[in-house]
Design a protein around this motif. Sequence first.
Motif, mmCIF file in Angstrom:
data_model
loop_
_atom_site.group_PDB
_atom_site.id
_atom_site.type_symbol
_atom_site.label_atom_id
_atom_site.label_comp_id
_atom_site.label_asym_id
_atom_site.label_seq_id
_atom_site.Cartn_x
_atom_site.Cartn_y
_atom_site.Cartn_z
ATOM 1 N N LEU A 230 -6.131 15.246 74.910
ATOM 2 C CA LEU A 230 -4.963 15.605 75.042
ATOM 3 C C LEU A 230 -3.803 14.699 74.780
ATOM 4 N N ARG A 231 -3.650 13.545 75.006
ATOM 5 C CA ARG A 231 -2.764 12.720 75.120
ATOM 6 C C ARG A 231 -2.167 12.463 73.779
ATOM 7 N N ASN A 232 -2.900 12.365 72.657
ATOM 8 C CA ASN A 232 -2.344 12.305 71.315
ATOM 9 C C ASN A 232 -2.319 13.549 70.498
ATOM 10 N N ARG A 233 -2.575 14.598 71.351
ATOM 11 C CA ARG A 233 -2.699 15.829 70.578
ATOM 12 C C ARG A 233 -1.428 16.743 70.783
ATOM 13 N N LYS A 234 -0.528 16.382 69.893
ATOM 14 C CA LYS A 234 0.826 17.120 69.856
ATOM 15 C C LYS A 234 1.180 18.001 69.078
ATOM 16 N N GLY A 235 0.364 18.399 67.996
ATOM 17 C CA GLY A 235 0.729 19.126 66.762
ATOM 18 C C GLY A 235 1.124 20.679 67.330
ATOM 19 N N ALA B 178 1.990 21.609 70.318
ATOM 20 C CA ALA B 178 3.442 21.455 71.049
ATOM 21 C C ALA B 178 4.485 21.765 70.030
ATOM 22 N N LYS B 179 4.406 20.938 68.880
ATOM 23 C CA LYS B 179 5.620 20.764 67.738
ATOM 24 C C LYS B 179 5.548 22.454 67.079
ATOM 25 N N ILE B 180 4.412 22.972 66.984
ATOM 26 C CA ILE B 180 4.323 24.303 66.353
ATOM 27 C C ILE B 180 5.083 25.432 67.253
ATOM 28 N N ALA B 181 4.749 25.219 68.519
ATOM 29 C CA ALA B 181 5.262 26.106 69.576
ATOM 30 C C ALA B 181 6.909 26.036 69.723
ATOM 31 N N MET B 182 7.285 24.814 69.490
ATOM 32 C CA MET B 182 8.738 24.427 69.401
ATOM 33 C C MET B 182 9.163 25.073 68.261
ATOM 34 N N ASN B 183 8.761 24.889 67.218
ATOM 35 C CA ASN B 183 9.437 25.520 65.838
ATOM 36 C C ASN B 183 9.448 27.248 65.790
ATOM 37 N N HIS B 184 8.476 27.693 66.578
ATOM 38 C CA HIS B 184 8.594 29.235 66.669
ATOM 39 C C HIS B 184 9.193 29.790 67.891
ATOM 40 N N GLY B 185 9.549 28.682 68.784
ATOM 41 C CA GLY B 185 10.273 29.529 69.961
ATOM 42 C C GLY B 185 8.936 29.936 71.065
ATOM 43 N N GLU C 46 1.508 29.245 84.274
ATOM 44 C CA GLU C 46 2.718 29.780 83.722
ATOM 45 C C GLU C 46 3.232 29.304 82.341
ATOM 46 N N PRO C 47 3.983 30.188 81.439
ATOM 47 C CA PRO C 47 4.117 29.672 80.048
ATOM 48 C C PRO C 47 5.098 28.698 80.331
ATOM 49 N N LEU C 48 5.078 27.705 79.375
ATOM 50 C CA LEU C 48 5.923 26.470 79.226
ATOM 51 C C LEU C 48 6.973 26.965 77.837
ATOM 52 N N PHE C 49 8.017 26.715 77.814
ATOM 53 C CA PHE C 49 9.081 26.877 76.670
ATOM 54 C C PHE C 49 9.795 25.439 76.444
ATOM 55 N N ALA C 50 10.055 25.148 75.377
ATOM 56 C CA ALA C 50 10.765 23.856 75.115
ATOM 57 C C ALA C 50 12.160 24.044 75.488
ATOM 58 N N ARG C 51 12.559 23.076 76.265
ATOM 59 C CA ARG C 51 14.073 22.983 76.748
ATOM 60 C C ARG C 51 15.096 22.658 75.489
ATOM 61 N N SER D 39 12.462 16.538 72.917
ATOM 62 C CA SER D 39 11.773 16.400 71.960
ATOM 63 C C SER D 39 10.397 16.817 71.954
ATOM 64 N N VAL D 40 9.479 16.666 71.064
ATOM 65 C CA VAL D 40 8.172 17.036 71.017
ATOM 66 C C VAL D 40 7.223 16.220 72.070
ATOM 67 N N ASP D 41 7.764 14.989 72.087
ATOM 68 C CA ASP D 41 7.089 14.024 73.083
ATOM 69 C C ASP D 41 7.208 14.680 74.554
ATOM 70 N N GLU D 42 8.358 14.635 75.009
ATOM 71 C CA GLU D 42 9.009 15.286 76.098
ATOM 72 C C GLU D 42 8.382 16.522 76.430
#
Length: 213
Positions: free
Chosen positions: A96-101, A103-110, A171-176, A180-183
């Motif tokens: 999971l540590r280097n699996r970030k794609g 998270a980025k997709i989720a951010m792009n779609h809200g 619980e669902p997590l949404f980007a603030r 950033s993607v890393d955060e």
Amino acid sequence: FCWHPHGRLFYGFAVFCGLFELWFPELRSREYFGGINGPMFAIPVIRNLLYLTGLVPCDRKTIDKRLKRDQNIGLIVGGVEEVLEGTFDHKDVLYLRNRKGFAKIAMNHGAGLVPVYAYGENQLFQHEPPLVLKFWRFVNKFLKIGAPAPIKGIWGLPIPYRRELLLAVGEPLFAREGESVDEFHHRYCNAVEELFHKHVKETSRPNHMLEII
């Protein structure tokens, strides 16, 4: 919905996909699809069966398509790499540590990330010895197919042992805003760890450990 761990044969994930509407009746208005390794869909007949059961390839194009339609999708985040790490009696290993794609997709779609942990998933089948995993790591350099054989359960067949399988849904997590993607990914990793430790004492393996790589 982000599934952990992968397990030897994503058996729990298949159950989760099949019973999704029963467990989440409030989400029936939004279709749910389970994403799995794309090469599986290149196999005739198998491909049709997978589509019939609500499974789709877990590539970027397919995930974007489903999220744009406001549909739910489940992903086994660790993927092939996690399978090749093996399963153990005393711990779960998550890739999971280097699996970030995801998270980025989720951010792009809200979209939100919902961690789902399956305690006992890694005990449904026999653990593969290091030599077998080493062989499949070599094969996966050329073709991402995981470790499709041998998968041994009851009578040495790919039938899971009768083991406890406890599912915990976080619980669902949404980007603030401004995150950033890393955060965002770091917060998600922490949420998975918290979910694991919150419920592991309720299982038949209260001393089971978690390792995230």
